[in-house]
Scaffold this motif. Structure first.
Motif, mmCIF file in Angstrom:
data_model
loop_
_atom_site.group_PDB
_atom_site.id
_atom_site.type_symbol
_atom_site.label_atom_id
_atom_site.label_comp_id
_atom_site.label_asym_id
_atom_site.label_seq_id
_atom_site.Cartn_x
_atom_site.Cartn_y
_atom_site.Cartn_z
ATOM 1 N N HIS A 165 -18.750 23.499 74.178
ATOM 2 C CA HIS A 165 -17.968 24.585 74.782
ATOM 3 C C HIS A 165 -18.919 25.507 75.544
ATOM 4 N N ASP B 194 -6.601 22.406 75.084
ATOM 5 C CA ASP B 194 -7.319 23.488 74.408
ATOM 6 C C ASP B 194 -6.433 23.974 73.247
ATOM 7 N N HIS C 4 -9.388 17.474 75.205
ATOM 8 C CA HIS C 4 -9.937 18.690 74.582
ATOM 9 C C HIS C 4 -8.811 19.499 73.927
ATOM 10 N N HIS D 284 -14.810 23.441 79.420
ATOM 11 C CA HIS D 284 -14.500 24.710 80.103
ATOM 12 C C HIS D 284 -15.410 24.900 81.312
ATOM 13 N N HIS E 263 -7.521 21.572 69.979
ATOM 14 C CA HIS E 263 -7.952 22.213 68.714
ATOM 15 C C HIS E 263 -6.771 22.140 67.749
HETATM 16 ZN ZN LIG Z 1 -11.795 24.617 73.253
#
Ligand SMILES: [Zn+2]
Length: 408
Positions: A225, A309, A72, A257, A74
Motif C-alpha cells: 500500500h 479496496d 485489491h 493505490h 479488504h
Molecule cells: Zn487497500
C-alpha cells in the motif's frame, strides 16, 4: 464431463460461438466436434442424440467475459450485511488506522458472517478471483487470516480467494508485526503486504528491507500500500523498483493505490522503472485521489489491476464488490471515452489483474479454467459503460450465480 456454453458473444469473435469446457477447463471455441469426433455443429445437434453426459448452457446471445478479478480488497474489515455504522469522517490515513484499532472489537470484527455475505455478493457480481489484504498485528493476531481462510474454503468451488498478510497498523513502529507476517504465510497468506514505509512507518529503508527479505525467505510475492504522494511517494516507488530487481522478484511485486504516479515530474521515469523491474500497479479509483494513467501504463507494458479496496467498513461506507462497476470507475476517472479506452479499463479487472496476481491460465481461451460471466451487452465497451446485470456466472465450468442469485 463436457459443458457447451452455446450462442455467446466472445470478444474478438465476430459471430456468436460455443465455448467448449472439459472438466472445468476451456478446450476450444466454436468447435465442439473436436471433442466428440463428429462433424455435427452445435446449433444443429439434437441434445437427445448426443446422450453422452454433455451439459448444454444456452448463452442467449449474451456477451461472455472472463471471470472478473478483484485485485485489491479488504474483506476481513467489512461490515457488509451487518449494522450500518456511521463513518466518523476522519481525513488522514493515520487517523483512520487509529480509529479502526480503537473500535473494531466493539463491532466484532473480523466477522465470518459479514465476510461470507460479501463473498457471495462478489460471486453474484461475476468475480471469480479476489486478492484480499488481511490485517495482521499484535492486537488482532492471525484472527483475520483464519476467518478469511475459513470463508475461502467454504466458497472454494465458486471463487478463489488469496490473502496478503497486511501490516495495517505499521511494521517497524509496531513491534511483533513482522513475526506475525511470517506466521501468516504458514496460515495461508501467499503475499506479504506493506504500508507507507515513509509516511506512516517513518522508516522507509528498514520497512522495505524487512518485507523484501521476508518475501524472499517465505517464497511470497509483495503487494505494498502506498498512499504517500508527491516526491516522497515517487522516491519510495523508485526504492521498490530497485529492490524488486535486487531481490529477483520481477513480476511478483505490486504497488497498490500508488498516488505518487500522478506526480508529473517523475511519472515517465517511474513508469519506465516499473516496466523494467516488473512492478505492477493496483488502483481502486476511489474518491478524488489520483488514478494511475491507463494508456501510458498499457503502452509501457506495466501490469495494471483494480480492486474494490474497503467495502462498507470502518474506513468508508461505499462499495458492493462489483468489479464491472469498478472497471467503469477506472475508465471514468481516466476520462476514457473510446472503445479502446473502455477495454483498457475492463482489462484492470480481467487480463491486467491476472498479470498483477500472477495467474497463469486465464481468459476465454483453450487451457484456461472456464471462469466466465455473461452480460447483456454487444461489446466490452458497452459492458463497461453500462454496467449491465450479471446474468450467469461460472467457476470452472459450473454455474455459481444466475440472475443475481448465488446458487452455490
Ligand atoms: Zn487497500
Amino acid at each position: 464431463m463436457t459443458t457447451l456454453i452455446e450462442n455467446v458473444l466472445v470478444p474478438g469473435h465476430d459471430e456468436p460461438t460455443t465455448i467448449v469446457v472439459e472438466d472445468g477447463r476451456i478446450t476450444s471455441l466454436g468447435a465442439p466436434q473436436m471433442v466428440h469426433g463428429t462433424t455435427a455443429s452445435v446449433g444443429g445437434a439434437d441434445p437427445a442424440e448426443r446422450g453422452d453426459g454433455t451439459d448444454r448452457i444456452d448463452g442467449a446471445g449474451l456477451l461472455a467475459l472472463p471471470g472478473l478479478i478483484d485485485a485489491h480488497a479488504h474483506i476481513d474489515k467489512t461490515l457488509f450485511s451487518g449494522p450500518w455504522v456511521p463513518n466518523p469522517g476522519v481525513e488522514q490515513v493515520a487517523e483512520r488506522i487509529a480509529y479502526e484499532r480503537r473500535v473494531r472489537d466493539d463491532y466484532g470484527l473480523p466477522n465470518a458472517d459479514y465476510v461470507a455475505a460479501l463473498v457471495e455478493r462478489m460471486i453474484v457480481g461475476g468475480t471469480t478471483h479476489v486478492r484480499t489484504h488481511t490485517d495482521v498485528d499484535p492486537g488482532v493476531g492471525l484472527r483475520g487470516v483464519e476467518v478469511v481462510a475459513e470463508v475461502a474454503e467454504r466458497y472454494a468451488d465458486a471463487i478463489t480467494i488469496e490473502q496478503v498478510a497486511f501490516p495495517q497498523g505499521g511494521l517497524i513502529t509496531n513491534p511483533g508485526t513482522l513475526d506475525l507476517l511470517a506466521e501468516a504465510t504458514k496460515a495461508g497468506a501467499t503475499t506479504i503486504g506493506g504500508l507507507d514505509p515513509a509516511g506512516f512507518d517513518q522508516a522507509p529503508n528498514e520497512h522495505l528491507d524487512a518485507i523484501f527479505e521476508l518475501a524472499v525467505a517465505t517464497g511470497s510475492g509483495l503487494d505494498i500500500h502506498l498512499h504517500d504522494d508527491g516526491t516522497l511517494g515517487a522516491w519510495e516507488m523508485q526504492q521498490i523498483a530497485r529492490r524488486t530487481v535486487d531481490h529477483g522478484l520481477g513480476g511478483r511485486v505490486a504497488i497498490s493505490h500508488a498516488f505518487a504516479i500522478a506526480h508529473e515530474p517523475t511519472q515517465d521515469a517511474l513508469i519506465a522503472a516499473f516496466a523494467e523491474a516488473g512492478v505492477a500497479l493496483n488502483t481502486a479509483a476511489v474518491y478524488d485521489v489520483p488514478v494511475p494513467p491507463l494508456d501510458k501504463l498499457a503502452a509501457a507494458g506495466v501490469a495494471y489491476g483494480s480492486g474494490s479496496d474497503g467495502i462498507n467498513d470502518l474506513w468508508g461506507p461505499y462499495g458492493d464488490g462489483d468489479m464491472l462497476r469498478r472497471a467503469m470507475l477506472v475508465g471514468y476517472r481516466n476520462s476514457a471515452r473510446t472503445d479502446a479506452g473502455l477495454a483498457l479499463a475492463l482489462d484492470t479487472a480481467t487480463y491486467g489483474a491476472a498479470r498483477v496476481l500472477g495467474i497463469e491460465a486465464y481468459g476465454i481461451a483453450p487451457g484456461a479454467p472456464a471462469d466466465l460471466v455473461l452480460v447483456r451487452a454487444r461489446s466490452v465497451a458497452e459492458a463497461v459503460a453500462a454496467v449491465p446485470p450479471r446474468e450467469l456466472v461460472l467457476k470452472r465450468g459450473r454455474v455459481v450465480a444466475r440472475g443475481g442469485t448465488f446458487v452455490g
